[in-house]
Design an enzyme around this catalytic site. Structure first.
Site, PDB file in Angstrom:
ATOM      1  N   ALA A   1       0.845  -1.208   0.000  1.00  0.00           N
ATOM      2  CA  ALA A   1       0.000   0.000   0.000  1.00  0.00           C
ATOM      3  C   ALA A   1       0.870   1.245   0.000  1.00  0.00           C
ATOM      4  CB  ALA A   1      -0.936  -0.019   1.206  1.00  0.00           C
TER       5      ALA A   1
ATOM      6  N   GLU B   1      -1.811   6.884  -2.795  1.00  0.00           N
ATOM      7  CA  GLU B   1      -2.881   7.570  -2.073  1.00  0.00           C
ATOM      8  C   GLU B   1      -3.704   8.391  -3.053  1.00  0.00           C
ATOM      9  OE1 GLU B   1      -0.474   8.103   2.161  1.00  0.00           O
ATOM     10  OE2 GLU B   1      -1.094   9.888   1.035  1.00  0.00           O
TER      11      GLU B   1
ATOM     12  N   ILE C   1      -4.912  -0.132  -4.698  1.00  0.00           N
ATOM     13  CA  ILE C   1      -4.005  -1.113  -4.118  1.00  0.00           C
ATOM     14  C   ILE C   1      -4.354  -2.515  -4.627  1.00  0.00           C
ATOM     15  CG2 ILE C   1      -3.056  -2.051  -1.990  1.00  0.00           C
ATOM     16  CD1 ILE C   1      -2.574   0.992  -2.488  1.00  0.00           C
TER      17      ILE C   1
ATOM     18  N   GLN D   1       2.791 -10.013 -47.756  1.00  0.00           N
ATOM     19  CA  GLN D   1       4.000  -9.403 -47.193  1.00  0.00           C
ATOM     20  C   GLN D   1       3.682  -8.427 -46.064  1.00  0.00           C
ATOM     21  OE1 GLN D   1       6.549  -6.512 -49.428  1.00  0.00           O
ATOM     22  NE2 GLN D   1       8.082  -8.154 -49.321  1.00  0.00           N
TER      23      GLN D   1
ATOM     24  N   GLN E   1      -4.661  -6.347 -34.686  1.00  0.00           N
ATOM     25  CA  GLN E   1      -4.899  -5.916 -36.065  1.00  0.00           C
ATOM     26  C   GLN E   1      -4.870  -7.110 -37.014  1.00  0.00           C
ATOM     27  OE1 GLN E   1      -5.654  -2.782 -36.490  1.00  0.00           O
ATOM     28  NE2 GLN E   1      -5.897  -2.758 -38.700  1.00  0.00           N
TER      29      GLN E   1
ATOM     30  N   GLY F   1     -11.491  -8.069 -36.877  1.00  0.00           N
ATOM     31  CA  GLY F   1     -12.635  -7.938 -35.986  1.00  0.00           C
ATOM     32  C   GLY F   1     -12.707  -9.015 -34.925  1.00  0.00           C
TER      33      GLY F   1
ATOM     34  N   GLU G   1       4.160   0.037 -10.737  1.00  0.00           N
ATOM     35  CA  GLU G   1       5.591  -0.039 -10.397  1.00  0.00           C
ATOM     36  C   GLU G   1       6.359   1.163 -10.950  1.00  0.00           C
ATOM     37  OE1 GLU G   1       6.722  -2.511  -8.429  1.00  0.00           O
ATOM     38  OE2 GLU G   1       4.785  -3.521  -8.428  1.00  0.00           O
TER      39      GLU G   1
ATOM     40  N   THR H   1       5.419   4.855 -13.461  1.00  0.00           N
ATOM     41  CA  THR H   1       5.042   5.143 -14.842  1.00  0.00           C
ATOM     42  C   THR H   1       6.273   5.255 -15.741  1.00  0.00           C
ATOM     43  OG1 THR H   1       5.134   7.552 -14.538  1.00  0.00           O
ATOM     44  CG2 THR H   1       3.033   6.450 -14.018  1.00  0.00           C
TER      45      THR H   1
END
Length: 275
Positions: free
Chosen positions: A21, A24, A54, A175, A232, A236, A259, A261
């Site tokens: 933890a 905040e 957390i 290709q 991709q 779909g 962990e 940014t």
């Protein structure tokens, strides 16, 4: 050693679940000063405050909590173990998470929670630095996580490309698809080797923060690109939950966030280069 015996053995056996933890509501990347406080009272610490976002909070048996031990003083924090069921300690679940749903997240609230000094992790007042070391190690794990997810996406995209036919040809014969697959493989291998290098130093007992940050930044951003390309290739169908790449696409997005940014990682790398 008593803490290791009490907590780590049960975690390793899968009997207990842990949580860390740190975050905040008002402190995410910047944990140099926190609002959650731990005040010494004889042989106890009294904790007040809130932690949010957390991992495992709703299901954890205990939490390692980073608390401000000297109000308003940067870097003066203490790590404490708080057991589930302590009076004044409550956990609530945060709903609607985008990915990695197998691990719930939640919020902790502390209302005059008393924990024994025996629950102190490391040295009082050094919690910030203990946390940085923990994060340095964790970043190698996140990098490996990202490499694994990207490899899984490539494996599935490659198999699908060999099976799927359009215009009377397997799409793997085009290709444009071949180049996508080749680029994915190149990026994965580069990230894997960088992650292995960071892990090798850890195994040697040497943590190099800028190297763990490089591994995490490159691997996590690579994984997003690779999984996007995999989806991709699926077209779909990749957007449907029946196919694994849909989950990978949601799961991978957390890796450049937790962990530390990617922006924080670049700060660490730049600081090392310029010192």
């Amino acid at each position: 050693e008593e803490q290791k015996e009490k907590y780590l053995v049960k975690v390793a056996r899968g009997e207990w679940i842990s949580s860390g933890a740190f975050t905040e509501p008002a402190h995410g990347s910047d944990i140099t000063v926190l609002d959650t406080t731990a005040k010494r009272d004889g042989d106890y610490y009294v904790i007040n405050g809130t932690k949010t976002l957390i991992s495992n909070a709703p299901i954890a048996d205990f939490a390692v909590v980073l608390c401000q031990s000297e109000p308003g003083v940067r870097y003066k924090q203490t790590l404490l173990i708080v057991d589930k069921g302590c009076e004044g300690f409550e956990a609530s679940k945060i709903e609607g998470k985008m990915g990695i749903r197998a691990s719930p997240i939640g919020e902790y609230s502390f209302n005059n929670v008393r924990v024994s000094i025996e629950n102190l992790v490391g040295t009082e007042g050094m919690g910030f630095y203990h946390t940085l070391e923990f994060l340095d190690l964790g970043r190698v794990g996140v990098a490996a996580q990202a490499v694994g997810m990207a490899q899984g996406a490539l494996d599935r995209a490659l198999r699908y490309a060999k099976e799927r036919s359009q215009f009377n040809r397997k799409i793997a014969d085009f290709q444009v698809i071949q180049h996508k697959l080749a680029d994915m493989a190149i990026q994965i291998e580069a990230a894997r080797l960088l992650t292995y290098k960071a892990a090798w130093y850890v195994d040697k007992g040497r943590i190099i923060p800028e190297l763990t940050s490089m591994a995490k930044t490159y691997a996590t951003e690579m994984a997003i690109r690779v999984i996007d390309e995999a989806l991709q290739i699926f077209g779909g169908y990749g957007y449907i939950a029946e196919y694994d790449v849909e989950r990978y696409y949601r799961d991978v997005r957390i890796t450049p966030l937790y962990e530390g940014t990617s922006e924080i990682q670049r700060n660490v790398i730049a600081k090392a280069l310029l010192r």
